[in-house]
Write a protein that holds these residues in place. Structure first.
Motif, PDB file in Angstrom:
ATOM      1  N   ALA A  71      -6.858  23.826  13.530  1.00 24.58           N
ATOM      2  CA  ALA A  71      -7.940  22.930  13.925  1.00 24.58           C
ATOM      3  C   ALA A  71      -8.223  21.875  12.861  1.00 24.58           C
ATOM      4  CB  ALA A  71      -9.201  23.733  14.218  1.00 24.58           C
ATOM      5  N   LEU A  72      -7.904  22.162  11.610  1.00 22.95           N
ATOM      6  CA  LEU A  72      -8.090  21.160  10.564  1.00 22.95           C
ATOM      7  C   LEU A  72      -7.077  20.033  10.710  1.00 22.95           C
ATOM      8  CD1 LEU A  72      -8.756  23.462   7.467  1.00 22.95           C
ATOM      9  CD2 LEU A  72     -10.427  22.135   8.782  1.00 22.95           C
ATOM     10  N   LYS A  73      -5.857  20.392  11.112  1.00 19.95           N
ATOM     11  CA  LYS A  73      -4.826  19.372  11.313  1.00 19.95           C
ATOM     12  C   LYS A  73      -5.018  18.637  12.638  1.00 19.95           C
ATOM     13  CE  LYS A  73      -1.380  22.007   8.681  1.00 19.95           C
ATOM     14  NZ  LYS A  73      -0.093  22.756   8.765  1.00 19.95           N
ATOM     15  N   PHE A  76     -13.850  14.818  15.319  1.00 19.60           N
ATOM     16  CA  PHE A  76     -14.502  15.436  14.167  1.00 19.60           C
ATOM     17  C   PHE A  76     -13.921  14.842  12.884  1.00 19.60           C
ATOM     18  CE2 PHE A  76     -14.123  18.549  17.621  1.00 19.60           C
ATOM     19  CZ  PHE A  76     -15.468  18.770  17.902  1.00 19.60           C
ATOM     20  N   PHE A  77     -14.798  14.640  11.882  1.00 18.31           N
ATOM     21  CA  PHE A  77     -14.377  13.939  10.673  1.00 18.31           C
ATOM     22  C   PHE A  77     -15.438  14.139   9.596  1.00 18.31           C
ATOM     23  CE2 PHE A  77     -16.215  11.310  13.974  1.00 18.31           C
ATOM     24  CZ  PHE A  77     -17.366  10.824  13.370  1.00 18.31           C
ATOM     25  N   ARG A  92     -13.254  10.215   6.339  1.00 20.02           N
ATOM     26  CA  ARG A  92     -12.157  11.049   5.864  1.00 20.02           C
ATOM     27  C   ARG A  92     -11.787  12.042   6.970  1.00 20.02           C
ATOM     28  NH1 ARG A  92     -11.552  10.843   0.100  1.00 20.02           N
ATOM     29  NH2 ARG A  92     -10.173  12.656   0.317  1.00 20.02           N
ATOM     30  N   PRO A  93     -10.530  12.486   7.009  1.00 17.99           N
ATOM     31  CA  PRO A  93     -10.127  13.441   8.043  1.00 17.99           C
ATOM     32  C   PRO A  93     -10.765  14.807   7.830  1.00 17.99           C
ATOM     33  CG  PRO A  93      -8.346  13.106   6.483  1.00 17.99           C
ATOM     34  CD  PRO A  93      -9.401  12.107   6.134  1.00 17.99           C
ATOM     35  N   LEU A  94     -10.832  15.572   8.887  1.00 17.91           N
ATOM     36  CA  LEU A  94     -11.485  16.880   8.836  1.00 17.91           C
ATOM     37  C   LEU A  94     -10.753  17.845   7.907  1.00 17.91           C
ATOM     38  CD1 LEU A  94     -13.873  18.440  10.087  1.00 17.91           C
ATOM     39  CD2 LEU A  94     -12.289  19.267  11.847  1.00 17.91           C
ATOM     40  N   LEU A 129     -21.772  12.960   1.157  1.00 12.51           N
ATOM     41  CA  LEU A 129     -20.704  13.378   2.065  1.00 12.51           C
ATOM     42  C   LEU A 129     -21.340  14.095   3.246  1.00 12.51           C
ATOM     43  CD1 LEU A 129     -17.592  13.460   2.373  1.00 12.51           C
ATOM     44  CD2 LEU A 129     -17.669  15.750   1.363  1.00 12.51           C
ATOM     45  N   TYR A 130     -21.043  13.620   4.431  1.00 14.08           N
ATOM     46  CA  TYR A 130     -21.609  14.172   5.658  1.00 14.08           C
ATOM     47  C   TYR A 130     -20.498  14.788   6.511  1.00 14.08           C
ATOM     48  CZ  TYR A 130     -25.763  11.305   4.722  1.00 14.08           C
ATOM     49  OH  TYR A 130     -26.880  10.735   4.161  1.00 14.08           O
ATOM     50  N   LEU A 131     -20.872  15.804   7.254  1.00  6.95           N
ATOM     51  CA  LEU A 131     -19.997  16.310   8.307  1.00  6.95           C
ATOM     52  C   LEU A 131     -20.271  15.480   9.554  1.00  6.95           C
ATOM     53  CD1 LEU A 131     -17.958  18.528   9.147  1.00  6.95           C
ATOM     54  CD2 LEU A 131     -19.917  19.897   9.900  1.00  6.95           C
ATOM     55  N   GLY A 132     -19.241  14.846  10.092  1.00 12.72           N
ATOM     56  CA  GLY A 132     -19.446  13.943  11.216  1.00 12.72           C
ATOM     57  C   GLY A 132     -18.741  14.407  12.480  1.00 12.72           C
ATOM     58  N   PHE A 133     -19.288  14.017  13.616  1.00  8.50           N
ATOM     59  CA  PHE A 133     -18.647  14.308  14.902  1.00  8.50           C
ATOM     60  C   PHE A 133     -19.073  13.268  15.923  1.00  8.50           C
ATOM     61  CE2 PHE A 133     -22.757  16.214  15.275  1.00  8.50           C
ATOM     62  CZ  PHE A 133     -23.080  16.244  16.629  1.00  8.50           C
TER      63      PHE A 133
END
Length: 690
Positions: A117-119, A190-191, A203-205, A227-231
C-alpha cells in the motif's frame, strides 16, 4: 457517548455508490457471452473524486469499470473492486456477507502490513459488489461494501479548520499546483504535505516514516515548517472527512509506532471550481488535528474487525434494486431480450453453437404466403436480423387466419401487397429486424412473354438477380413448381444456399439444394455424391401449371398444421447447415459410407444435417431422404448454368417462351425418345411372340 462528546470524536462520511446504466448493460453482456453460469469473482474499477460538486462521497462505476486497466481521467481517484455475480436470487440472499467482508478485509490488511500500500496507495480504497442480474426483467439486485478497519476511537483535539486559516494564499496555490501535477494516478489518493521554509510540496506516501520525526512550527496563520498526512477527501461535510481516511489511519497505526498516542495533523484536500468555471481552488479543504490511540489500543495488539456494507435507500443494511426495463430504450430492450433465450442455449446445452453466424445471415424469402409467414417468424425466433420478402400477391380475406403476418385491415381496399405488409408487421413484432418487401411477378418456364411484357420482365429478372446476390440464403416458398425454377438457376449460379419447402394436402417436403464447390483443396463430397436440387428428381421440365385449373387447384389446399411443420423444419435445417464446418457443402445423413471420410462428418453442433425431410401427416411419419444431383436436371445441371451464365436474359426468354427448350438442351428429350423407342420394341416383341 453523549452528543457533546461526539464532537470530540473523529467521524467519517460513508461512501455512496452511483451505478451508471451502462454498467448494467456491460454486466449483462459479460454474463451472457463470457461468464454464463460461472460465479467467479471478477476485478473491476470504480472511481471517486475530491472535487465538488459531485454527489457526496460517491463511488462511480460504468461500462469502463470492466476494463483491464483503469481509464484515467483528470483528477479521478481509482478504486479497485471485485464483483461477484450470483446465478439466482436465493444464492444472492444467502451469501455469507460477514465472511465475504472478513475475507477481503484480510487481503486489505495484507496490503497495509506489507509495503504494497505504500508503493501503491490505491490499494487502501477497495470495494466489493455482490450482484444478481435478472435478465428477463432487467432487474439488478446489488450490494456494495467498502471494506474498512474498525478503528479504535480517535479524538479530534480541535474542530476542523478551513485550510485558509492555516495556509496563506501562496501556500494554497503551491499545494494545488503540486497536487494537480501528480502524473501517477496511483499516488493521487494519499500523500504527505510538506512545508519547508514556508513552501508547500507533496511527497509520496512511501515516505510516511518521516511522520516520526516531523518538525512543526506555526507563526500565526503562516506555517514555516511542518509535515501533514494528506488525502484526497470526497466528503463535502464541514466536520466529517470521507471514508478513505479510515484505512489511511490504519496504515499509520502499523507503520508509525513512534507517534501512537500523540498528535497528528491531516490535510483533507477538497477541490472546488472557481467562479470562472475553469480553474480549481483548495479553499474548501480542511485541516484536522487528531490524537492517535495508544499502542495498547491499536492493532495488531487489538485484533482488527471490518466494516463497510452500504445502507440501502431506507437507511438499513440491505441490498438495492435497479430496474432498468422502464428506463431502457424499448427497442434496445427488445433486442437484448430476443438474444437472451438463444444465448442460454450455449450455457449448458450447446456450448459450440455459433449464434453470430445465424444472426448475421441474410435471408431472402420467395413467397410470403402461409409458408413464408411461418418461416419468417421462426427466423425471427432464431435471431436472424435481415429478412426480405418477395411476393406478387395481395392480402385476401382468407389469408389472415392462416398467414400470421397479416390482419383483417390488410385485406381492405383490394388488399395490401403481401411482401410489403409482411415486412412492416415483422417490424411491429420486433423493431430491430431489418425487414423489407418487394412485389415482383416471377417469370416462369412455359409462361409466354410478349413484346409488351418484355421490359417489365427484364426489370424483374434484374431485380431478382440483385436480391439473390445481396442475400446468403434463398428460401423457395412459392405455391407452384415452375415459380421456383428461375431463383434456383440464379442462386445455383451465384453459389447461394437454397432451402425449399413444399406442401401437399397432408404431406410436405423440406430440403436444401446441393452446392457445387468451386474452390480447390476443400474436403467436400465428390461430383457423384453431389446433392440434388428440387428439380433433380424430375424428368420433365417445369411448365405452365396455372392453365385449366379448378378453384381447389388454384388455391393451396392443405391441412392447416402442415405449413407450420414444414416452416419450422426448413429453418431448423438451415441453422444446422450453418453450424456445420462445411456449411452448404456439408454431406447429408444417409450418404454411403464407402466414400465417406473423417472430413465428411454429417454432424453439426445441433445434430445431423439431412438433405431432405418428407413428412406424412396422415400417418404422423417423417423420412430422411438423400437424392443426388441429376446430370440432366433442368435447373442445376452444368448445361443449364452454363447457358444462363453465357446467354443471360436471352436464354431465359427461350425458356419462358418455349416449353420444350429446357428438355432439349439438357438431353431430356433424347431420354424421352429412347424410353418411347424401348416401349415400341417391347410391344413389337410381344406381338411377334403372340
Amino acid at each position: 457517548m453523549s452528543k457533546e462528546n461526539d464532537r470530540d470524536v473523529l467521524l467519517y462520511a460513508p461512501f455512496e455508490s452511483f451505478v451508471h446504466t451502462t454498467f448494467w448493460h456491460k454486466l449483462s453482456q459479460i454474463k451472457l457471452e463470457v461468464d454464463k453460469l460461472k460465479e467467479d469473482a471478477r476485478s473491476i474499477w470504480g472511481c471517486y473524486t475530491c472535487t465538488t460538486p459531485p454527489a457526496m462521497c460517491s463511488v462511480h462505476v460504468d461500462f469502463s469499470s470492466f476494463n483491464h486497466d483503469f481509464q484515467d481521467q483528470p483528477l479521478a481517484l481509482p478504486m479497485l473492486g471485485t464483483i461477484i455475480n450470483k446465478n439466482t436470487l436465493e444464492s444472492f440472499k444467502e451469501y455469507d456477507k460477514v465472511q465475504l467482508l472478513e475475507e477481503y478485509g484480510q487481503n486489505l490488511l495484507s496490503s497495509i502490513t506489507t509495503t504494497e500500500a505504500l508503493k501503491n496507495p490505491t490499494l487502501l480504497s477497495r470495494f466489493i459488489l455482490l450482484t444478481y442480474a435478472d435478465l428477463k426483467k432487467y432487474h439488478f439486485y446489488y450490494w456494495f461494501a467498502f471494506p474498512a478497519m474498525n478503528l479504535p476511537t480517535i479524538k479530534l483535539l480541535s474542530p476542523p479548520r478551513k485550510l485558509n486559516s492555516v495556509f496563506n494564499g501562496d501556500q494554497m496555490q503551491q499545494l494545488l499546483d503540486a497536487y494537480t501535477n501528480i502524473k501517477d494516478w496511483k499516488q493521487r489518493p494519499f500523500f504527505l504535505v510538506q512545508v519547508q521554509s514556508g513552501n508547500v510540496s507533496i511527497r509520496p506516501l512511501c515516505d510516511i516514516n518521516l511522520l516520526n520525526q516531523r518538525p512543526h512550527k506555526e507563526n500565526e496563520n503562516n506555517i514555516t515548517n511542518s509535515l501533514y498526512l494528506g488525502f484526497a477527501d470526497p466528503s463535502v461535510l464541514p466536520a466529517n472527512p470521507g471514508w478513505p481516511l479510515r484505512n489511511l489511519l490504519a496504515l499509520v497505526l502499523y507503520h508509525c509506532k513512534g507517534i501512537l498516542g500523540k498528535q497528528l495533523q491531516l490535510v483533507a484536500l477538497r477541490l472546488q471550481k472557481c467562479g470562472d468555471g475553469q480553474s480549481w481552488s483548495v479553499f474548501s479543504s480542511l485541516v484536522l488535528n487528531i490524537e492517535l490511540p495508544t499502542e495498547e489500543n491499536a492493532p495488531p495488539k487489538a485484533t482488527p474487525s471490518w466494516i463497510g456494507w452500504q445502507r440501502n435507500e431506507k437507511g438499513k443494511f440491505g441490498p438495492r434494486l435497479a430496474k432498468l426495463s422502464s428506463s431502457m430504450d424499448p427497442a434496445k430492450l427488445a433486442e437484448t431480450s430476443v438474444q437472451l433465450n438463444l444465448k442460454l442455449m450455449k450455457w449448458r446445452l450447446v456450448p459450440d453453437l455459433d449464434l453470430d453466424v445465424v444472426r448475421e445471415i441474410r435471408c431472402l424469402l420467395l413467397g410470403a404466403g402461409t409458408l413464408g409467414c411461418a418461416v419468417a417468424r421462426t427466423l425471427l425466433a432464431w435471431g436472424v436480423q435481415t429478412i426480405t420478402f418477395v411476393d406478387s400477391g395481395t392480402v385476401s380475406f382468407s389469408n389472415p387466419v392462416r398467414q400470421s403476418l397479416y390482419t383483417y385491415k390488410d385485406c381492405l381496399n383490394g388488399g395490401r401487397p403481401k411482401a410489403v405488409a409482411a415486412a412492416e408487421f415483422m417490424k411491429i413484432i420486433f423493431p430491430g429486424v431489418n425487414a423489407s418487401g418487394y412485389q415482383l411477378h416471377m417469370p416462369m418456364p412455359g409462361h409466354t412473354v410478349g413484346e409488351v411484357m418484355l421490359p417489365e420482365v427484364k426489370k424483374t429478372v434484374l431485380k431478382l438477380e440483385q436480391l439473390i446476390e445481396d442475400h446468403d440464403v434463398i428460401f423457395l416458398l412459392t405455391d407452384s413448381r415452375e415459380s421456383r425454377w428461375l431463383p434456383t438457376v440464379i442462386a445455383t449460379s451465384k453459389q447461394k444456399l437454397v432451402m425449399t419447402a413444399a406442401l401437399g394436402f397432408d404431406t410436405f417436403v423440406v430440403m436444401r439444394h446441393g452446392m457445387r464447390h468451386q474452390m480447390k483443396d476443400v474436403a467436400v463430397a465428390p461430383d457423384d455424391l453431389q446433392l440434388g436440387c428440387y428439380f433433380c428428381s424430375d424428368v420433365l421440365a417445369p411448365g405452365n401449371s396455372q392453365v385449366d385449373r379448378t378453384l381447389d387447384q388454384q388455391c393451396t389446399v392443405t391441412r392447416p398444421g402442415v405449413s407450420s411443420l414444414a416452416a419450422s423444419l426448413v429453418v431448423e435445417l438451415m441453422v444446422s447447415v450453418l453450424q456445420h464446418p462445411l456449411r452448404g457443402h456439408a454431406p447429408a445423413e444417409g450418404v454411403s459410407d464407402t466414400n465417406k471420410t473423417a472430413s465428411y462428418d454429417s454432424q453439426s453442433a445441433l445434430g445431423i444435417v439431412p438433405h431432405s425431410i418428407r413428412g406424412f401427416l396422415s400417418s404422423y411419419e417423417q423420412m430422411i431422404c438423400v437424392s443426388h444431383a441429376f446430370q440432366n436436371c433442368t435447373a442445376c445441371s452444368k448445361m443449364v448454368i452454363q447457358e444462363y451464365q453465357q446467354q443471360g436474359f436471352a436464354f431465359l426468354m427461350a425458356v419462358f417462351n418455349n416449353p420444350h427448350y429446357l428438355e432439349d438442351i439438357t438431353g431430356l428429350t433424347e431420354i424421352h425418345q429412347k424410353s418411347e423407342d424401348a416401349e415400341v420394341w417391347e410391344l413389337s416383341d410381344t406381338s411377334d411372340t403372340d
